[in-house]
Design a protein around this motif. Structure first.
Motif, short mmCIF file in Angstrom:
data_model
loop_
_atom_site.label_atom_id
_atom_site.label_comp_id
_atom_site.label_asym_id
_atom_site.label_seq_id
_atom_site.Cartn_x
_atom_site.Cartn_y
_atom_site.Cartn_z
N ARG A 1 0.83 -1.21 0.00
CA ARG A 1 0.00 0.00 0.00
C ARG A 1 0.86 1.26 0.00
O ARG A 1 0.55 2.23 -0.69
N HIS A 2 1.92 1.24 0.79
CA HIS A 2 2.81 2.41 0.83
C HIS A 2 3.44 2.64 -0.55
O HIS A 2 3.52 3.77 -1.02
N GLY B 1 9.82 18.06 -2.14
CA GLY B 1 8.53 17.44 -2.45
C GLY B 1 8.63 15.93 -2.47
O GLY B 1 7.76 15.22 -1.96
N TYR B 2 9.70 15.41 -3.05
CA TYR B 2 9.91 13.96 -3.10
C TYR B 2 10.02 13.39 -1.68
O TYR B 2 9.42 12.35 -1.37
N ALA B 3 10.77 14.07 -0.83
CA ALA B 3 10.91 13.61 0.57
C ALA B 3 9.56 13.65 1.27
O ALA B 3 9.23 12.74 2.05
N ALA B 4 8.76 14.67 1.00
CA ALA B 4 7.44 14.77 1.61
C ALA B 4 6.53 13.64 1.14
O ALA B 4 5.78 13.06 1.94
N VAL B 5 6.59 13.31 -0.14
CA VAL B 5 5.79 12.20 -0.67
C VAL B 5 6.21 10.89 0.00
O VAL B 5 5.36 10.08 0.39
N GLN B 6 7.50 10.68 0.16
CA GLN B 6 7.99 9.47 0.83
C GLN B 6 7.46 9.37 2.25
O GLN B 6 7.26 8.28 2.78
N ALA B 7 7.22 10.53 2.88
CA ALA B 7 6.70 10.56 4.25
C ALA B 7 5.17 10.50 4.29
O ALA B 7 4.58 10.53 5.36
N GLY B 8 4.53 10.41 3.11
CA GLY B 8 3.08 10.25 3.08
C GLY B 8 2.28 11.52 2.86
O GLY B 8 1.07 11.51 3.03
N HIS B 9 2.94 12.59 2.49
CA HIS B 9 2.24 13.86 2.24
C HIS B 9 1.94 14.03 0.76
O HIS B 9 2.70 13.61 -0.09
N ARG B 10 0.81 14.67 0.48
CA ARG B 10 0.48 15.03 -0.90
C ARG B 10 1.22 16.31 -1.26
O ARG B 10 1.33 17.22 -0.44
N ALA C 1 3.71 6.01 -5.38
CA ALA C 1 3.64 6.12 -6.84
C ALA C 1 2.51 7.06 -7.26
O ALA C 1 2.69 7.90 -8.15
N LYS C 2 1.36 6.96 -6.60
CA LYS C 2 0.22 7.85 -6.93
C LYS C 2 0.55 9.29 -6.57
O LYS C 2 0.31 10.20 -7.36
N ASP D 1 13.42 16.49 6.50
CA ASP D 1 12.66 15.70 7.47
C ASP D 1 11.18 16.03 7.46
O ASP D 1 10.36 15.25 7.94
N GLY D 2 10.81 17.17 6.89
CA GLY D 2 9.40 17.52 6.72
C GLY D 2 8.69 17.96 7.98
O GLY D 2 7.46 18.07 8.00
#
Length: 160
Positions: free
Chosen positions: A53-54, A122-131, A59-60, A94-95
């Motif tokens: 799921r992660h 932005g990529y780091a934020a996406v990895q942490a689950g943020h849109r 990817a989404k 670290d976001g």
């Protein structure tokens, strides 16, 4: 495929657990090889689904972010921009500023690495689950001006 496999696949489909449907056979083999009990097996199966799921979520979110080119902070050459505060940039990865509802504004002339830094954060934020949504300031200004002309500025501001 036996009756158990068919039942597991059907349940995974109904429960919307495609990661488990794809990987349960390998998890079963591993559990049998290690003589795992029911609880460790269940933990392994659920961990597999969470990982799948992660991966799908990342990817989404990366597609939705609309990055022009995917870049990370590891690829950024700070030696070309010695005036750039390296530790400040690295601390932003670290976001922590995101849930605190803080802004990160990157200013500079053309070719100074603003887009690279914004994409990396932005990529780091996406990895942490943020849109995330990547846009240039000029495109944002045009979008907001068009929304104002259509009398939909407040709705557009809420979207952003």
């Amino acid at each position: 495929m036996d009756a158990y496999d068919a039942a597991i696949r059907a349940a995974c489909k109904q429960l919307r657990m495609p990661g488990l449907a794809q990987q349960y056979a390998s998890v079963v083999r591993e559990a049998e090889d290690q003589s795992l009990g029911y609880r460790p097996f269940l933990a392994a199966v659920l961990a597999q689904e969470l990982e799948a799921r992660h991966t799908r979520q990342v990817a989404k979110f990366l597609r939705d972010a609309r990055f022009p080119v995917l870049k990370t902070l590891d690829e950024f050459d700070f030696s070309l921009r010695p005036e750039l505060p390296r530790m400040t940039c690295l601390s932003l990865v670290d976001g922590a500023w995101i849930p605190a509802h803080k802004n990160c504004l990157i200013l500079g002339g053309s070719g100074t690495g603003k887009s690279h830094l914004a994409t990396a954060l932005g990529y780091a934020a996406v990895q942490a689950g943020h849109r995330v949504r990547f846009t240039a300031a000029s495109a944002l200004a045009q979008d907001l001006a068009a929304a104002q002309g259509e009398h939909r500025l407040s709705a557009r501001l809420k979207m952003w």
